[in-house]
Design a protein around this motif. Structure first.
Motif, PDB file in Angstrom:
ATOM      1  N   SER A 222       0.804  -1.709   0.145  1.00  0.00           N
ATOM      2  CA  SER A 222       0.218   0.352  -0.416  1.00  0.00           C
ATOM      3  C   SER A 222       1.005   1.025   0.120  1.00  0.00           C
ATOM      4  O   SER A 222       0.503   2.062  -0.348  1.00  0.00           O
ATOM      5  CB  SER A 222      -0.755  -0.227   0.986  1.00  0.00           C
ATOM      6  N   GLN A 223       1.769   1.088   0.982  1.00  0.00           N
ATOM      7  CA  GLN A 223       2.651   2.429   0.576  1.00  0.00           C
ATOM      8  C   GLN A 223       3.646   2.609  -0.618  1.00  0.00           C
ATOM      9  O   GLN A 223       4.122   4.081  -1.399  1.00  0.00           O
ATOM     10  CB  GLN A 223       3.707   2.047   1.495  1.00  0.00           C
ATOM     11  N   GLU A 224       3.512   1.207  -1.334  1.00  0.00           N
ATOM     12  CA  GLU A 224       4.378   1.277  -2.486  1.00  0.00           C
ATOM     13  C   GLU A 224       3.801   2.465  -3.508  1.00  0.00           C
ATOM     14  O   GLU A 224       3.519   3.379  -4.167  1.00  0.00           O
ATOM     15  CB  GLU A 224       5.237   0.194  -2.866  1.00  0.00           C
ATOM     16  N   ASN A 225       2.486   1.909  -3.827  1.00  0.00           N
ATOM     17  CA  ASN A 225       1.646   2.715  -4.398  1.00  0.00           C
ATOM     18  C   ASN A 225       1.209   4.228  -4.051  1.00  0.00           C
ATOM     19  O   ASN A 225       0.678   4.608  -5.073  1.00  0.00           O
ATOM     20  CB  ASN A 225      -0.190   1.636  -4.239  1.00  0.00           C
ATOM     21  N   LYS A 226       0.759   4.537  -2.636  1.00  0.00           N
ATOM     22  CA  LYS A 226       1.056   5.251  -2.416  1.00  0.00           C
ATOM     23  C   LYS A 226       2.108   6.712  -2.422  1.00  0.00           C
ATOM     24  O   LYS A 226       2.148   7.625  -2.954  1.00  0.00           O
ATOM     25  CB  LYS A 226       0.794   5.817  -0.878  1.00  0.00           C
ATOM     26  N   TYR A 227       3.342   6.267  -3.113  1.00  0.00           N
ATOM     27  CA  TYR A 227       4.350   6.992  -3.316  1.00  0.00           C
ATOM     28  C   TYR A 227       4.318   6.357  -4.279  1.00  0.00           C
ATOM     29  O   TYR A 227       4.565   8.095  -5.049  1.00  0.00           O
ATOM     30  CB  TYR A 227       6.069   5.964  -2.771  1.00  0.00           C
ATOM     31  N   LEU A 228       4.850   5.695  -5.266  1.00  0.00           N
ATOM     32  CA  LEU A 228       4.043   5.554  -6.777  1.00  0.00           C
ATOM     33  C   LEU A 228       3.036   6.973  -7.204  1.00  0.00           C
ATOM     34  O   LEU A 228       3.431   7.482  -8.145  1.00  0.00           O
ATOM     35  CB  LEU A 228       4.009   4.435  -7.469  1.00  0.00           C
ATOM     36  N   ALA A 229       2.270   6.873  -6.605  1.00  0.00           N
ATOM     37  CA  ALA A 229       1.166   7.911  -6.615  1.00  0.00           C
ATOM     38  C   ALA A 229       1.273   9.099  -6.388  1.00  0.00           C
ATOM     39  O   ALA A 229       1.295  10.164  -6.823  1.00  0.00           O
ATOM     40  CB  ALA A 229       0.062   7.389  -5.484  1.00  0.00           C
ATOM     41  N   SER A 230       2.386   9.195  -4.968  1.00  0.00           N
ATOM     42  CA  SER A 230       2.970  10.496  -5.261  1.00  0.00           C
ATOM     43  C   SER A 230       3.633  11.238  -6.703  1.00  0.00           C
ATOM     44  O   SER A 230       3.769  12.392  -6.957  1.00  0.00           O
ATOM     45  CB  SER A 230       2.822  10.637  -3.559  1.00  0.00           C
ATOM     46  N   LYS A 231       4.592  10.293  -6.775  1.00  0.00           N
ATOM     47  CA  LYS A 231       5.162  10.719  -7.814  1.00  0.00           C
ATOM     48  C   LYS A 231       4.061  11.111  -8.887  1.00  0.00           C
ATOM     49  O   LYS A 231       5.055  11.371 -10.154  1.00  0.00           O
ATOM     50  CB  LYS A 231       6.165   9.586  -8.664  1.00  0.00           C
ATOM     51  N   ASN A 232       3.227  10.380  -9.590  1.00  0.00           N
ATOM     52  CA  ASN A 232       2.749  10.995 -10.549  1.00  0.00           C
ATOM     53  C   ASN A 232       1.961  12.378 -10.321  1.00  0.00           C
ATOM     54  O   ASN A 232       1.892  12.620 -11.032  1.00  0.00           O
ATOM     55  CB  ASN A 232       1.864   9.763 -10.621  1.00  0.00           C
ATOM     56  N   GLU A 233       1.420  12.363  -8.989  1.00  0.00           N
ATOM     57  CA  GLU A 233       0.969  13.579  -9.017  1.00  0.00           C
ATOM     58  C   GLU A 233       2.291  14.771  -9.115  1.00  0.00           C
ATOM     59  O   GLU A 233       1.975  16.114  -9.549  1.00  0.00           O
ATOM     60  CB  GLU A 233       0.641  13.931  -7.825  1.00  0.00           C
ATOM     61  N   VAL A 234       3.725  13.911  -8.906  1.00  0.00           N
ATOM     62  CA  VAL A 234       4.043  15.264  -9.063  1.00  0.00           C
ATOM     63  C   VAL A 234       4.742  15.289 -10.203  1.00  0.00           C
ATOM     64  O   VAL A 234       4.934  16.967 -10.597  1.00  0.00           O
ATOM     65  CB  VAL A 234       6.075  15.063  -8.637  1.00  0.00           C
ATOM     66  N   LEU A 235       4.492  14.745 -11.483  1.00  0.00           N
ATOM     67  CA  LEU A 235       4.412  14.520 -12.877  1.00  0.00           C
ATOM     68  C   LEU A 235       3.407  15.767 -13.283  1.00  0.00           C
ATOM     69  O   LEU A 235       3.633  16.156 -14.354  1.00  0.00           O
ATOM     70  CB  LEU A 235       4.221  13.050 -13.436  1.00  0.00           C
ATOM     71  N   ASN A 236       2.240  15.209 -12.508  1.00  0.00           N
ATOM     72  CA  ASN A 236       0.707  16.302 -13.250  1.00  0.00           C
ATOM     73  C   ASN A 236       0.891  17.222 -12.856  1.00  0.00           C
ATOM     74  O   ASN A 236       0.710  17.950 -13.539  1.00  0.00           O
ATOM     75  CB  ASN A 236      -0.400  15.267 -12.999  1.00  0.00           C
ATOM     76  N   ALA A 237       1.599  17.691 -11.487  1.00  0.00           N
ATOM     77  CA  ALA A 237       1.631  18.781 -11.388  1.00  0.00           C
ATOM     78  C   ALA A 237       2.369  19.989 -12.323  1.00  0.00           C
ATOM     79  O   ALA A 237       2.367  20.653 -12.762  1.00  0.00           O
ATOM     80  CB  ALA A 237       2.273  19.198  -9.884  1.00  0.00           C
ATOM     81  N   GLN A 238       4.132  19.489 -12.658  1.00  0.00           N
ATOM     82  CA  GLN A 238       4.433  19.946 -13.426  1.00  0.00           C
ATOM     83  C   GLN A 238       4.011  20.568 -15.301  1.00  0.00           C
ATOM     84  O   GLN A 238       4.612  21.095 -15.618  1.00  0.00           O
ATOM     85  CB  GLN A 238       6.180  18.784 -13.869  1.00  0.00           C
ATOM     86  N   ILE A 239       3.478  19.146 -15.493  1.00  0.00           N
ATOM     87  CA  ILE A 239       2.732  18.915 -16.954  1.00  0.00           C
ATOM     88  C   ILE A 239       1.674  19.548 -16.625  1.00  0.00           C
ATOM     89  O   ILE A 239       1.813  20.943 -17.704  1.00  0.00           O
ATOM     90  CB  ILE A 239       2.200  17.626 -17.022  1.00  0.00           C
ATOM     91  N   GLU A 240       1.105  20.245 -15.477  1.00  0.00           N
ATOM     92  CA  GLU A 240      -0.301  21.568 -15.108  1.00  0.00           C
ATOM     93  C   GLU A 240       1.085  22.478 -16.193  1.00  0.00           C
ATOM     94  O   GLU A 240       0.151  23.724 -15.944  1.00  0.00           O
ATOM     95  CB  GLU A 240      -0.529  20.803 -13.917  1.00  0.00           C
ATOM     96  N   LEU A 241       1.595  23.084 -14.855  1.00  0.00           N
ATOM     97  CA  LEU A 241       2.240  23.979 -15.339  1.00  0.00           C
ATOM     98  C   LEU A 241       3.226  24.709 -16.496  1.00  0.00           C
ATOM     99  O   LEU A 241       2.693  25.637 -16.752  1.00  0.00           O
ATOM    100  CB  LEU A 241       4.114  24.092 -14.180  1.00  0.00           C
ATOM    101  N   SER A 242       2.992  23.380 -17.276  1.00  0.00           N
ATOM    102  CA  SER A 242       3.600  23.681 -18.138  1.00  0.00           C
ATOM    103  C   SER A 242       2.439  24.308 -19.775  1.00  0.00           C
ATOM    104  O   SER A 242       3.105  24.796 -19.736  1.00  0.00           O
ATOM    105  CB  SER A 242       4.087  22.113 -19.068  1.00  0.00           C
ATOM    106  N   ARG A 243       1.535  23.663 -19.021  1.00  0.00           N
ATOM    107  CA  ARG A 243      -0.133  23.459 -19.804  1.00  0.00           C
ATOM    108  C   ARG A 243      -0.262  24.908 -19.210  1.00  0.00           C
ATOM    109  O   ARG A 243      -0.937  25.703 -20.026  1.00  0.00           O
ATOM    110  CB  ARG A 243      -0.630  22.872 -19.557  1.00  0.00           C
ATOM    111  N   ILE A 244      -0.467  25.642 -18.395  1.00  0.00           N
ATOM    112  CA  ILE A 244      -0.851  26.852 -17.549  1.00  0.00           C
ATOM    113  C   ILE A 244       0.224  28.074 -18.986  1.00  0.00           C
ATOM    114  O   ILE A 244      -0.209  28.679 -19.162  1.00  0.00           O
ATOM    115  CB  ILE A 244      -0.844  26.944 -16.464  1.00  0.00           C
TER     116      ILE A 244
END
Length: 452
Positions: A222-244
């Motif tokens: 479960s913790q590994e899934n949370k960690y991977l999800a957090s890393k995906n959120e970082v990527l999504n945030a970076q993509i969102e910043l580029s999109r903006i």
């Protein structure tokens, strides 16, 4: 008869003894004729030593001293059709008086309200320029608002990215803790299992440790899934910043493009306004040219284009005018060989056509009916007639020129040069020599100063 003898007959024979000789030599009128011949010879000799003023004679005509005082022809700057005359030949007109009225012959200017309609176009285009200015200002405000919104959106995306990065760090720590817990759980299970084999622990304890190990493994996954999800959120945030950034760059570029288009349209409208204003001014000026006016005070000499309804081209002569106020002058022409003998302020005698005169060119003091003049201008380029043009003005120290003289009348000029004896002038004329070359006293003095 050949003179071959040394015996002179007149020495041996006395002619006075002959009757014919006495009749001839004793006549009284022969003695008087001899005295007359002797007196005439003495008079001629005396006359040969009398002073004679060398001169240059030439033909000319009366003109004016200043160019703006000479007769002129009035032209029209535009082509047209004669509609109405306001003067007749011989009338006196003042500067600005209307001479004739013309009308347009070009179809581009037939509209009577051309000036008013051009003014309406100017006002409409001026309003268009104002509208474009307002549009540019609105687009400037829109660009500023987009920049501010972009700045806020970027700050928001950066905050979200930072939160995601912190969550990744937190989940990474939790994952490490889960890995540590599973290691402990595995060791505990192995220890219990060994003790159970040795009979030191009950089977119940082994089952509990196995259950705990499984729970720890589940937490790790479960913790590994949370960690991977957090890393995906970082990527999504970076993509969102580029999109903006991309999104607002596109919006700002579009708004700026619209603003530059509005500016370009505004400049084009302003150019059209300037062009229309130029046309408006030209139309007003052209309307004023429909009335041909007098350029100065004067008398109407001749209507070159007479009648009503006649058409003419631009620059064509319509009417002649003679200025009312003018200063008389005489223009004359001299041969190139005589040009070096003339100087500014040189004294000249003038005989006008129609004024009786008795002229002795060599004795100006004895002449009658001539008037004084002086040289005021000498042309530097030869005229079409092969001579140089000289302009003469009245001499203030001499008699006033006749008031009845008219521009264009003929004149005969006599330029007075050096005083010489008559025998010298006869000798010069026989040999076709030019008059003596001399310089005025002022020129001589200046030349001597330059040599010093």
């Amino acid at each position: 008869m050949l003179n071959i003898s040394h015996n002179a007959l007149n020495k041996k024979v006395d002619l006075k003894n002959f009757k014919s000789t006495q009749d001839i030599f004793n006549k009284a009128y022969y003695k008087q004729f001899n005295k007359f011949l002797l007196a005439l010879a003495i008079i001629i000799i005396i006359v040969l030593f009398l002073p004679w003023t060398q001169n240059i004679t030439s033909q000319g005509q009366v003109t004016t001293l200043k160019p703006n005082q000479r007769p002129q022809h009035i032209q029209s700057q535009i082509p047209g059709r004669i509609e109405e005359w306001f003067v007749q030949e011989g009338d006196f007109v003042k500067k600005g008086d209307t001479i004739l009225r013309i009308s347009e012959v070009k179809s581009d200017y037939f509209d009577d309200k051309l000036v008013e309609r051009t003014n309406d176009q100017i006002q409409a285009k001026t309003s268009s320029v104002g509208a474009y200015k307002s549009k540019v200002q609105a687009l400037n405000r829109q660009v500023s608002a987009l920049f501010n919104e972009q700045k806020l959106k970027i700050e928001q995306a950066k905050n979200k990215l930072m939160q995601s990065q912190l969550k990744v760090q937190s989940d990474s720590i939790d994952l490490k803790a889960a890995k540590t817990n599973i290691s402990i759980a595995e060791r505990q299970f192995k220890r219990i299992e060994t003790l159970q084999i040795e009979g030191l622990k009950a089977l119940k304890d082994v089952e509990e440790k196995r259950l705990k190990l499984q729970e720890t493994q589940a937490k790790l996954i479960s913790q590994e899934n949370k960690y991977l999800a957090s890393k995906n959120e970082v990527l999504n945030a970076q993509i969102e910043l580029s999109r903006i950034n991309a999104q607002y760059a596109d919006k700002i570029s579009k708004a700026q493009s619209d603003m530059y288009t509005a500016k370009s349209s505004g400049f084009d409208a302003k150019a059209q306004v300037t062009k229309l204003e130029n046309a408006y001014t030209n139309y007003k000026k052209r309307n004023s040219l429909l009335y041909v006016t007098a350029p100065q005070n004067g008398y109407i000499n001749k209507a070159i284009r007479g009648g009503i309804g006649g058409t003419f081209k631009e620059g064509e002569e319509l009417v002649g005018i003679m200025p009312a106020q003018y200063d008389l002058a005489v223009e004359t022409f001299v041969k190139p060989i005589d040009l070096p003998l003339l100087h500014i302020n040189e004294k000249v005698r003038v005989q006008f056509d129609g004024w009786p005169a008795i002229v002795f060119s060599g004795w100006p003091n004895v002449s009658y009916g001539t008037y004084g003049a002086k040289v005021v201008a000498i042309e530097n380029f030869i005229s079409d007639n092969g001579k140089y043009r000289i302009l003469l003005a009245p001499d203030e120290t001499d008699h006033t020129w006749p008031e009845a003289i008219r521009i264009g009348s003929g004149a005969r000029t006599i330029a007075l040069l050096e005083d010489v004896p008559i025998w010298f002038e006869l000798w010069r004329q026989i040999n076709s020599f030019p008059p003596n070359y001399y310089q005025p006293k002022k020129v001589k003095k200046s030349a001597l100063k330059d040599n010093k």
